[in-house]
Enzyme design. Structure first.
Site, PDB file in Angstrom:
ATOM      1  N   LYS A 201       0.820  -1.217   0.000  1.00 56.06           N
ATOM      2  CA  LYS A 201       0.000   0.000   0.000  1.00 56.06           C
ATOM      3  C   LYS A 201       0.850   1.262   0.000  1.00 56.06           C
ATOM      4  O   LYS A 201       0.452   2.271  -0.573  1.00 56.06           O
ATOM      5  CB  LYS A 201      -0.939   0.013   1.210  1.00 56.06           C
ATOM      6  CG  LYS A 201      -2.108  -0.946   1.049  1.00 56.06           C
ATOM      7  CD  LYS A 201      -3.279  -0.480   1.894  1.00 56.06           C
ATOM      8  CE  LYS A 201      -4.467  -1.420   1.729  1.00 56.06           C
ATOM      9  NZ  LYS A 201      -5.578  -1.041   2.616  1.00 56.06           N
TER      10      LYS A 201
ATOM     11  N   LYS B  85      -4.705 -10.901  -6.697  1.00 56.55           N
ATOM     12  CA  LYS B  85      -5.968 -11.170  -6.003  1.00 56.55           C
ATOM     13  C   LYS B  85      -7.038 -10.160  -6.418  1.00 56.55           C
ATOM     14  O   LYS B  85      -6.719  -9.028  -6.785  1.00 56.55           O
ATOM     15  CB  LYS B  85      -5.751 -11.209  -4.487  1.00 56.55           C
ATOM     16  CG  LYS B  85      -5.635  -9.873  -3.850  1.00 56.55           C
ATOM     17  CD  LYS B  85      -5.658  -9.915  -2.332  1.00 56.55           C
ATOM     18  CE  LYS B  85      -5.573  -8.461  -1.890  1.00 56.55           C
ATOM     19  NZ  LYS B  85      -5.374  -8.190  -0.517  1.00 56.55           N
TER      20      LYS B  85
ATOM     21  N   LYS C 287     -10.913  -4.555  -4.160  1.00 52.95           N
ATOM     22  CA  LYS C 287     -11.777  -3.384  -4.279  1.00 52.95           C
ATOM     23  C   LYS C 287     -11.079  -2.244  -4.986  1.00 52.95           C
ATOM     24  O   LYS C 287     -11.719  -1.360  -5.529  1.00 52.95           O
ATOM     25  CB  LYS C 287     -12.162  -2.870  -2.873  1.00 52.95           C
ATOM     26  CG  LYS C 287     -13.129  -3.739  -2.124  1.00 52.95           C
ATOM     27  CD  LYS C 287     -13.463  -3.154  -0.744  1.00 52.95           C
ATOM     28  CE  LYS C 287     -12.540  -3.678   0.318  1.00 52.95           C
ATOM     29  NZ  LYS C 287     -13.030  -3.556   1.689  1.00 52.95           N
TER      30      LYS C 287
HETATM   31  P1  TYM Z   1     -10.286  -5.913   3.750  1.00 55.33           P
HETATM   32  O1  TYM Z   1     -11.284  -4.840   4.010  1.00 55.33           O
HETATM   33  O2  TYM Z   1      -9.228  -5.686   2.761  1.00 55.33           O
HETATM   34  O3  TYM Z   1     -11.019  -7.250   3.336  1.00 55.33           O
HETATM   35  C1  TYM Z   1     -12.092  -7.765   4.110  1.00 55.33           C
HETATM   36  C2  TYM Z   1     -12.061  -9.285   4.124  1.00 55.33           C
HETATM   37  O4  TYM Z   1     -12.157  -9.805   2.802  1.00 55.33           O
HETATM   38  C3  TYM Z   1     -11.102 -10.725   2.570  1.00 55.33           C
HETATM   39  N1  TYM Z   1     -10.703 -10.640   1.157  1.00 55.33           N
HETATM   40  C4  TYM Z   1     -10.627 -11.683   0.342  1.00 55.33           C
HETATM   41  N2  TYM Z   1     -10.869 -12.996   0.528  1.00 55.33           N
HETATM   42  C5  TYM Z   1     -10.692 -13.818  -0.529  1.00 55.33           C
HETATM   43  N3  TYM Z   1     -10.299 -13.382  -1.758  1.00 55.33           N
HETATM   44  C6  TYM Z   1     -10.033 -12.075  -1.985  1.00 55.33           C
HETATM   45  N4  TYM Z   1      -9.649 -11.651  -3.189  1.00 55.33           N
HETATM   46  C7  TYM Z   1     -10.195 -11.158  -0.908  1.00 55.33           C
HETATM   47  N5  TYM Z   1     -10.038  -9.818  -0.788  1.00 55.33           N
HETATM   48  C8  TYM Z   1     -10.354  -9.521   0.484  1.00 55.33           C
HETATM   49  C9  TYM Z   1      -9.991 -10.278   3.492  1.00 55.33           C
HETATM   50  O5  TYM Z   1      -9.080 -11.322   3.749  1.00 55.33           O
HETATM   51  C10 TYM Z   1     -10.750  -9.852   4.715  1.00 55.33           C
HETATM   52  O6  TYM Z   1     -11.068 -10.977   5.519  1.00 55.33           O
HETATM   53  N6  TYM Z   1      -7.183  -5.632   7.669  1.00 55.33           N
HETATM   54  C11 TYM Z   1      -8.492  -6.110   7.239  1.00 55.33           C
HETATM   55  C12 TYM Z   1      -9.641  -5.505   8.013  1.00 55.33           C
HETATM   56  C13 TYM Z   1      -9.569  -5.678   9.484  1.00 55.33           C
HETATM   57  C14 TYM Z   1      -9.761  -6.869  10.222  1.00 55.33           C
HETATM   58  C15 TYM Z   1      -9.625  -6.512  11.585  1.00 55.33           C
HETATM   59  C16 TYM Z   1     -10.028  -8.186   9.859  1.00 55.33           C
HETATM   60  C17 TYM Z   1      -9.319  -4.693  10.391  1.00 55.33           C
HETATM   61  N7  TYM Z   1      -9.368  -5.180  11.642  1.00 55.33           N
HETATM   62  C18 TYM Z   1      -9.755  -7.463  12.607  1.00 55.33           C
HETATM   63  C19 TYM Z   1     -10.155  -9.132  10.878  1.00 55.33           C
HETATM   64  C20 TYM Z   1     -10.024  -8.768  12.218  1.00 55.33           C
HETATM   65  C21 TYM Z   1      -8.662  -5.733   5.772  1.00 55.33           C
HETATM   66  O7  TYM Z   1      -8.032  -4.867   5.251  1.00 55.33           O
HETATM   67  O8  TYM Z   1      -9.658  -6.404   5.142  1.00 55.33           O
END
Ligand code: TYM
Length: 332
Positions: free
Chosen positions: A112, A195, A198
């Site tokens: 990032k 991957k 968004k």
């Molecule tokens: P974020 O917002 O990027 O994504 C949210 C969730 O979606 C999953 N994900 C995917 N799974 C499979 N294939 C993909 N292409 C894909 N893209 C995204 C992510 O693995 C995630 O589970 N840091 C985290 C947010 C967060 C969080 C937390 C998660 C903040 N605090 C505490 C768990 C516990 C994030 O950026 O997710």
């Protein structure tokens, strides 16, 4: 006591990877009898610039996505992070526990921040500490996520262990990541080595939960593949990332194993398989899309649900934060 926590950032629209890798698993765990908390991590979102009006809209839209996918505010605690101050307070303690060297190794930060690390916000650097706080301020034991969050969850365990060790307590639990199912890493529809995300500049690379049926079908029809038909069994997918991705998506949407997909579709050409996948995707996603836009017409109701969830989350977090402060020697 076991407790489930997970979160998603309110940036852009939810995409299929978020749905299959996270939201759908959240719904499964909601009915497991364990207490579940699902957060909209707005404080994480602002580690990179967000237009304020967009952030507000995306927060409500993500809440609508949670609800439309089957999360039930009577069964799960649904809320946005900013409303529960204990997250940020616990994160400060963890800023003082985690080491620069640990954070320097985080691949999400490197991706990032890009080449110009000096220009990244300090919030982006400390992002994993806030994530550890999200989880540990509830003493959560299980965290359903996609594969890309694995490294952050390892850091969460390191922080819990160092805190326990430094203060000679057994206070924070060692959290288990729950990375399960056929679609823990959904790939871009345009490039099987990236991957689905968004933030990919190409909208054709992903399926958004806001896409209509025609758009979903078109994106699947245009998805990149190799020219060979599907192999007869799952082993034949090993060296074929695009084919494997479409099969994984099928398995995730249909809630069946990859072997079961191959039993039905092995040997088919993509001109046969893609329409079947598109039909399945539209059947599973269109009701969610429709329900999301219905919910979005009543933002006051969404805000009420989030505020109610935050009040319940706050009650769990407050005593755990207070105890952590006491352990550290802070007067509270
Ligand atoms: P974020 O917002 O990027 O994504 C949210 C969730 O979606 C999953 N994900 C995917 N799974 C499979 N294939 C993909 N292409 C894909 N893209 C995204 C992510 O693995 C995630 O589970 N840091 C985290 C947010 C967060 C969080 C937390 C998660 C903040 N605090 C505490 C768990 C516990 C994030 O950026 O997710």
């Amino acid at each position: 006591t076991p407790r489930v926590f997970s979160g998603i950032q309110p940036t852009n629209h939810l995409q299929l990877g978020n749905y299959l890798g996270a939201v759908k698993r959240f719904v499964d765990m909601q009915d497991s009898g364990i207490e579940t908390l699902y957060c909209i991590v707005d404080l994480h979102a602002i580690t990179v610039w967000q237009d304020p009006a967009d952030l507000t809209r995306a927060t409500r839209e993500l809440a609508a996505g949670y609800l439309a996918s089957g999360l039930d505010p009577k069964k799960s605690i649904l809320f946005n992070q900013a409303r529960v101050p204990a997250h940020a307070q616990m994160a400060w303690l963890f800023n003082c526990v985690a080491r620069m060297g640990w954070l320097n190794r985080m691949t999400q930060f490197k991706d990032k921040a890009g080449k110009n690390r000096e220009a990244a916000s300090t919030g982006l650097f400390a992002y994993p500490n806030l994530m550890a706080a999200d989880i540990l301020v509830y003493h959560a034991t299980q965290v359903p996520v996609g594969e890309d969050q694995k490294q952050h969850l390892e850091l969460t365990r390191d922080i819990a262990m160092k805190f326990n060790n430094d203060y000679g307590v057994e206070f924070f639990p060692i959290t288990e990541p729950v990375i399960e199912g056929a679609a823990t890493r959904v790939m871009s529809l345009r490039d099987g080595s990236k991957k689905m995300s968004k933030s990919d500049p190409s909208d054709m690379s992903r399926i958004n939960l806001t896409d209509d049926a025609d758009t979903i079908a078109r994106k699947i029809r245009k998805a990149k593949t190799d020219p060979e038909p599907l192999p007869e069994s799952a082993e034949g997918l090993a060296e074929r990332p695009e084919a494997r991705n479409l099969v994984n998506i099928y398995a995730g949407l249909a809630d069946i194993s990859v072997d079961a997909v191959m039993a039905d579709h092995g040997g088919k050409t993509f001109s046969e398989f893609k329409p079947a996948l598109a039909e399945l995707a539209v059947a599973k996603l269109s009701p969610i899309t429709g329900e999301m836009s219905r919910l979005m017409q009543d933002p006051a109701e969404i805000d009420r649900i989030l505020a109610d969830g935050a009040a319940r989350a706050d009650e769990i977090a407050k005593p755990i934060l207070k105890r952590a402060y006491e352990i550290v020697g802070l007067l509270t």
